[in-house]
Design a protein around this motif. Structure first.
Motif, PDB file in Angstrom:
ATOM      1  N   LYS A 143       0.830  -1.204   0.000  1.00  0.00           N
ATOM      2  CA  LYS A 143       0.000   0.000   0.000  1.00  0.00           C
ATOM      3  C   LYS A 143       0.867   1.257   0.000  1.00  0.00           C
ATOM      4  N   LYS A 144       1.843   1.322   0.909  1.00  0.00           N
ATOM      5  CA  LYS A 144       2.731   2.479   1.004  1.00  0.00           C
ATOM      6  C   LYS A 144       4.126   2.010   1.373  1.00  0.00           C
ATOM      7  N   THR A 145       5.112   2.767   0.923  1.00  0.00           N
ATOM      8  CA  THR A 145       6.505   2.465   1.241  1.00  0.00           C
ATOM      9  C   THR A 145       7.226   3.760   1.568  1.00  0.00           C
ATOM     10  N   ALA A 146       8.176   3.680   2.492  1.00  0.00           N
ATOM     11  CA  ALA A 146       9.019   4.819   2.840  1.00  0.00           C
ATOM     12  C   ALA A 146      10.416   4.303   3.145  1.00  0.00           C
ATOM     13  N   LYS A 147      11.390   5.194   3.089  1.00  0.00           N
ATOM     14  CA  LYS A 147      12.762   4.835   3.438  1.00  0.00           C
ATOM     15  C   LYS A 147      13.243   5.782   4.531  1.00  0.00           C
ATOM     16  N   ARG A 148      13.999   5.211   5.448  1.00  0.00           N
ATOM     17  CA  ARG A 148      14.608   5.964   6.536  1.00  0.00           C
ATOM     18  C   ARG A 148      15.993   5.383   6.764  1.00  0.00           C
ATOM     19  N   SER A 149      16.800   6.098   7.507  1.00  0.00           N
ATOM     20  CA  SER A 149      18.111   5.548   7.842  1.00  0.00           C
ATOM     21  C   SER A 149      17.919   4.422   8.854  1.00  0.00           C
ATOM     22  N   ALA A 150      18.790   3.416   8.759  1.00  0.00           N
ATOM     23  CA  ALA A 150      18.727   2.312   9.722  1.00  0.00           C
ATOM     24  C   ALA A 150      18.939   2.842  11.134  1.00  0.00           C
ATOM     25  N   GLU A 151      19.774   3.842  11.289  1.00  0.00           N
ATOM     26  CA  GLU A 151      20.040   4.434  12.601  1.00  0.00           C
ATOM     27  C   GLU A 151      18.759   5.036  13.204  1.00  0.00           C
ATOM     28  N   GLU A 152      17.984   5.733  12.387  1.00  0.00           N
ATOM     29  CA  GLU A 152      16.722   6.312  12.858  1.00  0.00           C
ATOM     30  C   GLU A 152      15.750   5.212  13.308  1.00  0.00           C
ATOM     31  N   VAL A 153      15.700   4.121  12.565  1.00  0.00           N
ATOM     32  CA  VAL A 153      14.801   3.018  12.914  1.00  0.00           C
ATOM     33  C   VAL A 153      15.248   2.345  14.212  1.00  0.00           C
ATOM     34  N   VAL A 154      16.541   2.102  14.360  1.00  0.00           N
ATOM     35  CA  VAL A 154      17.055   1.497  15.596  1.00  0.00           C
ATOM     36  C   VAL A 154      16.695   2.374  16.789  1.00  0.00           C
ATOM     37  N   GLU A 155      16.870   3.664  16.651  1.00  0.00           N
ATOM     38  CA  GLU A 155      16.529   4.593  17.732  1.00  0.00           C
ATOM     39  C   GLU A 155      15.041   4.509  18.079  1.00  0.00           C
ATOM     40  N   ALA A 156      14.195   4.452  17.058  1.00  0.00           N
ATOM     41  CA  ALA A 156      12.744   4.351  17.289  1.00  0.00           C
ATOM     42  C   ALA A 156      12.390   3.038  17.982  1.00  0.00           C
ATOM     43  N   LEU A 157      12.933   1.923  17.503  1.00  0.00           N
ATOM     44  CA  LEU A 157      12.620   0.615  18.090  1.00  0.00           C
ATOM     45  C   LEU A 157      13.046   0.556  19.555  1.00  0.00           C
ATOM     46  N   ASN A 158      14.193   1.128  19.873  1.00  0.00           N
ATOM     47  CA  ASN A 158      14.624   1.173  21.267  1.00  0.00           C
ATOM     48  C   ASN A 158      13.725   2.101  22.088  1.00  0.00           C
ATOM     49  N   GLY A 159      13.249   3.183  21.473  1.00  0.00           N
ATOM     50  CA  GLY A 159      12.328   4.085  22.161  1.00  0.00           C
ATOM     51  C   GLY A 159      11.021   3.398  22.533  1.00  0.00           C
ATOM     52  N   PHE A 160      10.588   2.452  21.702  1.00  0.00           N
ATOM     53  CA  PHE A 160       9.361   1.686  21.992  1.00  0.00           C
ATOM     54  C   PHE A 160       9.654   0.501  22.907  1.00  0.00           C
ATOM     55  N   ARG A 161      10.921   0.338  23.288  1.00  0.00           N
ATOM     56  CA  ARG A 161      11.386  -0.736  24.180  1.00  0.00           C
ATOM     57  C   ARG A 161      11.022  -2.112  23.621  1.00  0.00           C
ATOM     58  N   LEU A 162      11.193  -2.243  22.314  1.00  0.00           N
ATOM     59  CA  LEU A 162      10.823  -3.475  21.618  1.00  0.00           C
ATOM     60  C   LEU A 162      11.446  -4.741  22.215  1.00  0.00           C
ATOM     61  N   PRO A 163      12.693  -4.725  22.672  1.00  0.00           N
ATOM     62  CA  PRO A 163      13.236  -5.962  23.262  1.00  0.00           C
ATOM     63  C   PRO A 163      12.403  -6.479  24.436  1.00  0.00           C
TER      64      PRO A 163
END
Length: 137
Positions: free
Chosen positions: A58-78
């Motif tokens: 439906k939709k696609t976007a690109k971001r830096s891997a660094e930005e995604v890692v920061e977001a995932l850690n912010g959501f406390r995904l582990p």
């Protein structure tokens, strides 16, 4: 190998897949890393004529891997790993989710629930919406 993510951080990721199913729609959000870039895609799960389902981008976007890692850690995904949110008693309808991620060179995160979500679930959903609808490309 599943791991106890308490106190752990994501340093890198291979894939993150969040499936959300409700009464009227089923969506899958996927993040794939390709070098220093991450491709984020929203798919709709549609029923095919004659049976079965198909994922339609439906939709696609690109971001830096660094930005995604920061977001995932912010959501406390582990810390989501091993979460099983049983459907609340007396709730007749709702939304189900399943999260599968491969991070840090092979560690796996799995979480699931039915109208019962881990902390920061809504923030993750909002992040996907923002990234995909305010696409900077």
């Amino acid at each position: 190998m599943f791991w106890n993510g308490r106190g752990k951080k994501i340093e890198s990721f291979e894939t993150v897949v969040l499936g959300i199913t409700g009464m009227r729609q089923s969506s899958v959000y996927e993040i794939k890393q390709n070098g220093g870039e991450a491709e984020i895609t929203e798919y709709l799960r549609v029923c095919r004529e004659g049976g079965g389902t198909e994922l339609v981008p439906k939709k696609t976007a690109k971001r830096s891997a660094e930005e995604v890692v920061e977001a995932l850690n912010g959501f406390r995904l582990p810390e989501w790993n091993g979460f099983h949110g049983a459907h609340p008693r007396g709730v007749k309808d709702g939304t189900m989710f399943e999260l599968r991620a491969e991070v840090n060179g092979g560690e796996r995160i799995f979480a699931e629930g039915s109208q019962n979500f881990p902390k920061h679930y809504r923030e993750l959903c909002d992040w996907f919406y923002t990234v995909l609808h305010e696409n900077k490309e």
